[in-house]
Design a protein around this motif. Structure first.
Motif, short mmCIF file in Angstrom:
data_model
loop_
_atom_site.label_atom_id
_atom_site.label_comp_id
_atom_site.label_asym_id
_atom_site.label_seq_id
_atom_site.Cartn_x
_atom_site.Cartn_y
_atom_site.Cartn_z
N SER A 190 80.46 64.55 79.29
CA SER A 190 80.66 64.95 80.69
C SER A 190 82.13 65.19 80.99
N THR A 224 83.68 56.56 90.41
CA THR A 224 83.20 57.29 91.59
C THR A 224 83.85 56.74 92.85
N SER A 228 82.97 64.13 96.56
CA SER A 228 82.05 63.70 95.51
C SER A 228 80.76 64.51 95.59
N GLY A 229 80.62 65.47 94.70
CA GLY A 229 79.39 66.24 94.65
C GLY A 229 78.28 65.48 93.99
N ARG A 230 78.64 64.60 93.03
CA ARG A 230 77.63 63.82 92.32
C ARG A 230 78.31 62.60 91.70
N PRO A 231 77.57 61.55 91.40
CA PRO A 231 78.16 60.37 90.76
C PRO A 231 78.73 60.72 89.39
N THR A 243 75.59 54.82 89.94
CA THR A 243 74.45 54.84 90.86
C THR A 243 74.87 54.58 92.30
#
Length: 462
Positions: A128, A434, A444-447, A452
């Protein structure tokens, strides 16, 4: 200059073939400023890494109540700024999954990605995007350099645990799932980038070109003297501190380079001029190994400070060492860090691992304390930073990852409540990253990775 007059934030001091960014002055305008928020220093993010974990009973505070007054031995160098720090026990690393035999390929590569490499593409980069590069994508639009990646050691280790690509051993920054970001190990190159130094017809300066000379610096600093007369007293002091720091870093880099040149001559059988036959030969300095590793690391830390002070970048990652072949002769022993961490509770090996941890935290403390000494806005540079020191393993002897060691320094522009030890936090590496990006104002578009949730206990209002 009237206090209502502003200098463009991107203004530079210029000399022949070089420009030097100014520190953030109260009289500067901001790209992000609005009518309601005329001066709001930006938040910067810094990450500093050490491999192989820690000796837990010498790293973790005994309890929350004694954190500020009786820190454990590993944190003693941070004592003057512990009120600016936050520690959390209970942050789990990424589970090894199908890579049980690759602890050292994972400890650095997962540190800022909070994700495992793809098990189906082990021999190529497939992981990632890392937290620092997510931040660079959001904050880099406001600065000359989107991010700065530094390392103490060349990123050239050759090993393939569990068939994983060798880049996983020495890289923690990933611009995309398939692209590792190389780190700069030469402090001269970093300084040249910050000075935007160029040579006619050759573009950006390379490490093969001659170092900056005194005449070039004098040209730039001459312009600073002209500017200084127009500034209010507080900004004059800030400019003076900054220029002194630039001079100091330049001299120290030049001294390292001179010692390298002398050592190379001695090795070739040529005695440098102005030395006596009775003199001992100069110590051979191998950057980054050397006999005084701390001096090299502190120069790199100073470059990080200068980059943040001038708003040249708002994101910096420094790999203090990588999981291979590192020794610390200035601590009085030459044992390699990795082999020593497999101590099996041998008292002498445990002592050496603890000393290595203390040494690395001392370099982080050096940087953090300098940031705390520099004024910015109504507070300090550190007030507007989030600096994370940590490791990708908990216990190097057992390769455990359930309780990773981290130290957070800086208030993140008022978003982080410091001066605390939280002994029982429930979260993972992705949750922490995050949360820190959110505290820095990164959308923050996604973690990140296995995250979580955000860790609410970090926030200033917790």
């Amino acid at each position: 200059m009237s206090m209502n007059t502003t200098i463009d934030r991107r203004a530079c001091l210029r000399g022949l073939g070089v420009s030097l960014a100014l520190p953030l002055l109260d009289t500067m305008g901001w790209a992000e400023a609005s009518d309601k928020n005329a001066f709001d220093p930006p938040v910067r993010l810094g990450f500093m890494y050490m491999p192989h974990g820690v000796i837990m009973d010498q790293f973790w505070p005994t309890d929350a109540a004694s954190f500020l007054t009786s820190p454990p031995p590993a944190l003693d160098s941070l004592r003057p700024v512990l009120d600016q720090c936050l520690m959390m026990k209970g942050i789990a690393g990424v589970p090894n999954g199908p890579f049980k035999g690759a602890p050292h390929a994972l400890e650095l590569s997962t540190w800022l990605t909070a994700a495992l490499p793809s098990p189906d593409k082990r021999d190529e980069i497939s992981i990632s995007i890392s937290a620092d590069q997510i931040a660079a994508g959001a904050l880099g639009a406001f600065t000359a350099l989107p991010s700065l990646e530094l390392a103490t050691m060349p990123q050239t280790w050759k090993e393939n645990q569990a068939g994983l690509n060798e880049a996983y051993y020495s890289h923690c920054s990933f611009r995309s799932p398939t692209q590792a970001v190389p780190a700069e190990t030469n402090p001269r190159n970093v300084l040249n980038r910050m000075f935007n130094k160029t040579a006619a017809g050759s573009g950006r300066m390379s490490s093969a070109m001659s170092p900056m000379d005194r005449n070039m610096l004098d040209l730039v600093l001459g312009g600073a003297r002209e500017l200084r007369r127009t500034l209010p007293v507080a900004d004059q002091r800030k400019l003076d501190e900054y220029l002194d720091s630039v001079r100091s870093v330049e001299r120290r880099i030049a001294a390292i380079e001179m010692r390298q040149q002398q050592a190379a001559l001695e090795k070739a059988g040529v005695r440098p001029s102005r030395t006596r036959e009775s003199d001992s030969p100069p110590i051979e300095i191998k950057i980054p190994e050397g006999d005084r590793r701390s001096k090299y690391m502190q120069v790199m830390c100073d470059l990080n400070v200068l980059a943040f002070q001038t708003d040249t970048t708002r994101v910096c990652t420094y790999i203090g060492s990588t999981p291979n072949g590192v020794s610390y002769p200035e601590l009085g022993f030459n044992d390699q860090h990795h082999s020593t961490t497999h101590h099996n509770n041998d008292v002498e090996k445990v002592r050496k691992v603890a000393a290595i941890t203390e040494f690395n935290i001392e370099q982080f403390a050096y940087m953090v304390k300098k940031m705390h000494s520099l004024r910015e806005g109504d507070g300090t540079l550190l007030d507007n930073c989030i600096m994370m020191w940590g490791s990708g393993l908990e216990n190097g002897d057992k390769h455990t990852r359930e309780n990773l060691p981290f130290v957070i320094a800086g208030k993140g522009g008022g978003s982080i409540n410091t001066g605390r030890f939280l002994p029982d936090v429930k979260g993972n590496q992705g949750d922490l990253l995050t949360t820190l990006l959110a505290c820095a104002g990164v959308p923050s578009g996604r973690p990140i990775g296995i995250a979580t949730k955000q860790i609410k206990e970090i926030a200033a209002d917790s």
